[in-house]
Write an enzyme that holds these catalytic residues in place. Structure first.
Site, short mmCIF file in Angstrom:
data_model
loop_
_atom_site.label_atom_id
_atom_site.label_comp_id
_atom_site.label_asym_id
_atom_site.label_seq_id
_atom_site.Cartn_x
_atom_site.Cartn_y
_atom_site.Cartn_z
N THR A 119 0.80 -1.22 0.00
CA THR A 119 0.00 0.00 0.00
C THR A 119 0.84 1.27 0.00
OG1 THR A 119 -0.14 -0.11 2.42
CG2 THR A 119 -1.93 -1.13 1.17
N LYS A 163 2.56 2.79 -2.40
CA LYS A 163 2.84 2.76 -3.83
C LYS A 163 2.26 3.98 -4.53
CE LYS A 163 2.60 -2.33 -3.90
NZ LYS A 163 3.78 -2.79 -4.62
N MET A 217 3.04 -10.81 -4.84
CA MET A 217 3.25 -9.69 -5.74
C MET A 217 3.03 -10.16 -7.17
SD MET A 217 5.58 -10.17 -3.16
CE MET A 217 7.28 -10.34 -3.72
N HIS A 273 4.96 -11.02 2.15
CA HIS A 273 3.78 -10.48 1.50
C HIS A 273 2.55 -11.27 1.93
CE1 HIS A 273 1.12 -9.18 -1.81
NE2 HIS A 273 1.93 -8.14 -1.92
N CYS A 296 5.27 -2.85 -10.48
CA CYS A 296 4.30 -3.50 -9.61
C CYS A 296 3.31 -4.23 -10.50
CB CYS A 296 3.56 -2.49 -8.74
SG CYS A 296 2.23 -3.25 -7.75
#
Length: 396
Positions: free
Chosen positions: A68, A70, A318, A314, A104
Site C-alpha cells: 500500500t 505505492k 506480488m 507479503h 508493480c
C-alpha cells in the site's frame, strides 16, 4: 504567512490486484515534479506519508505495508504502438527514498482502467461494450504489458464475480499479459545458471551455501528452497514478520543474491534498493489453512511459494513475483520447476499465504539462454476514491 498552505493535486486512489496506490496523470503534477528527480520523490513521499519513524504512515495515504506504499504516474505513450506510459514508484515506509527499480504487477491491472477513464487512451480504441485492449509501456523496466479491460455502456466495468485470493470482494476480471518479461536488458538468468550455489554467511545456513535460482522475469527474484532455511512453505505472515531474526536472515540472503545478480556491487547497497530483488522460498505442496481461513489442499496446487517485499512477508503474492514464478516454473531444472514436480509446463498453480493463484508462461531456449515470450494472469481493479490529494506547498 509563516507556513505554506496546502496545494491540491488531482489524483485517484485505486486497488489493483492485491495492492493499492495513488495514481496521477503526469500532466496534473506540479511542474517541479513532472520530471524525475528530488522534487518528484519528495512530493510522492509526502503524499504517502513517508519517511515515518513510527512506520504507520498516519499523515499520508500509505497504510504501512509494501502493498500500500505505492505511487503511479501515467501519461499518453511516447512509444510506438502503445497507449500509455506507466511509471511505478515504491515508497519506502521509514526511509527517505522512492525506489524506481522495478514494476508493480498488481497495480498493472489498474493502469488500463485508469488510462481509459482519464482520457489517456484514444477513444477510437475503446469499444462502447466489450473488451478494450490497452497497450502499456512499463517505463521502469522498458517492457510491454497488455491489459484487457471490460467496458459496459461506455464506462470501465469494475464490478463482477471474479474472485482473487487476497482481495475480500469480487470484481471484474482484468487479464494482464507481461510481454517478454525478462526484467531489463540482461539475460533472464544473469549468472547463466538455472541453479546457483549462493554464498551467504555461515550463520544463515550451515556451510554458508544456499541453492538458489536467480531470475530476471517480471522482477529480479531470488528463489530458494524452504527446507534449506528451516521452513515448510506453508507459513503465514506472522510466522515470518513476527520474527526479527528471520527478517534479518532474508535481508542478508537478498543482499548477497543482489550482488550475485549484478544488481549492486556490495551488500551494503541493498538497503537503498529495497524493491528489488525479491526473495522467495518454494516447497512441494502440503495442506494448509490460508490467512482467510480457506483450506488449501496439497492436491489443489503444484507447489507452495512465499515471497518477501520491502523486508516483510507479503500477505498474498506480488504480481511481478508471480510472473517470475510462472517463468521459472516453465523452465525445467529451476528450483521452482523442481518444487512443482519438474518437466515441461505452460502454467503453474501455486499456494501463497492468502490462497492460490494460477499464472501461465511459455519458455523457449535461445542459444545457451532461455526466453519467455509472455506471462499471463488475471487480476481485478477498482477505483476507491478520486478527487484531489492535498500536501503542504513547501513539501517538495
Amino acid at each position: 504567512m509563516a507556513h505554506a498552505p496546502q496545494i491540491r493535486i488531482p489524483a485517484t486512489y485505486m486497488r489493483g490486484g492485491t495492492s493499492k496506490g495513488v495514481f496521477f496523470r503526469l500532466q496534473d503534477l506540479p511542474e517541479a515534479a513532472q520530471a524525475p528527480g528530488a522534487a518528484r520523490d519528495r512530493l510522492l513521499m509526502r503524499v504517502i506519508g513517508s519517511p515515518d519513524p513510527y512506520q504507520k504512515q498516519i499523515d499520508g495515504m500509505g497504510a504501512a505495508t509494501s502493498s500500500t506504499s505505492k505511487t503511479v504516474i501515467l501519461s499518453k505513450s511516447t512509444q510506438p504502438d502503445h497507449d500509455v506510459d506507466y511509471l511505478f514508484g515504491q515508497v519506502s515506509i521509514d526511509k527517505a527514498f522512492v525506489d524506481w527499480s522495478g514494476n508493480c504487477g498488481n497495480l498493472s491491472a489498474a493502469v488500463g482502467p485508469f488510462a481509459i477513464s482519464n482520457g489517456l487512451v484514444d477513444p477510437a480504441r475503446v469499444p462502447h461494450n466489450g473488451i478494450a485492449t490497452v497497450r502499456i509501456w512499463q517505463a521502469n523496466i522498458r517492457k510491454t504489458i497488455i491489459a484487457e479491460v471490460p467496458m459496459t455502456d461506455g464506462a470501465v466495468q469494475e464490478t463482477g464475480d471474479f474472485e482473487l485470493d487476497g482481495v475480500t470482494f469480487p470484481a471484474a476480471e482484468v487479464p494482464v499479459a507481461f510481454m517478454d518479461p525478462a526484467d531489463g536488458e540482461g539475460a533472464m538468468f544473469p549468472t547463466g545458471n538455472l541453479v546457483d550455489d549462493l554464498e551467504v554467511p555461515a550463520d544463515v545456513v550451515k556451510g554458508g551455501v544456499l541453492k538458489a535460482t536467480l531470475i530476471n522475469a517480471g522482477i529480479p527474484t531470488i528463489f530458494i528452497n524452504a527446507e534449506a532455511i528451516g521452513y515448510t512453505g506453508n507459513e503465514l505472515q506472522d510466522a515470518i514478520n513476527g520474527d526479527p531474526d528471520a527478517l534479518a536472515m532474508f535481508e542478508t540472503i537478498r543482499a548477497h543474491g543482489a550482488v550475485r545478480m549484478g544488481l549492486i556491487q556490495h551488500i551494503d547497497e541493498a538497503a537503498n534498493r529495497q524493491h528489488t530483488p525479491k526473495v522467495a522460498f518454494v516447497a512441494k505442496p502440503v495442506d494448509y489453512i490460508a490467512s482467510s481461513g480457506k483450506a488449501v489442499k496439497a492436491s489443489d496446487v503444484d507447489l507452495l511459494v512465499r515471497a518477501l517485499s520491502m523486508g516483510k512477508l507479503h500477505h498474498a503474492m506480488m504480481g511481478t513475483a508471480a510472473v517470475a514464478i510462472g517463468a521459472a516454473a516453465a523452465i525445467p531444472g529451476t528450483l521452482v520447476n523442481l518444487a512443482a514436480g519438474g518437466g515441461d509446463r505452460t502454467s503453474v498453480h501455486f499456494g501463497h499465504p492468502s490462497g492460490t493463484l494460477r499464472v501461465g508462461a511459455e519458455a523457449t531456449r535461445v542459444g545457451n539462454d532461455w526466453a519467455v515470450t509472455k506471462a499471463i494472469m488475471s487480476r481485478s481493479a477498482r477505483v476507491l476514491m478520486e478527487g484531489h490529494i492535498r500536501v503542504p506547498g513547501d513539501s517538495f
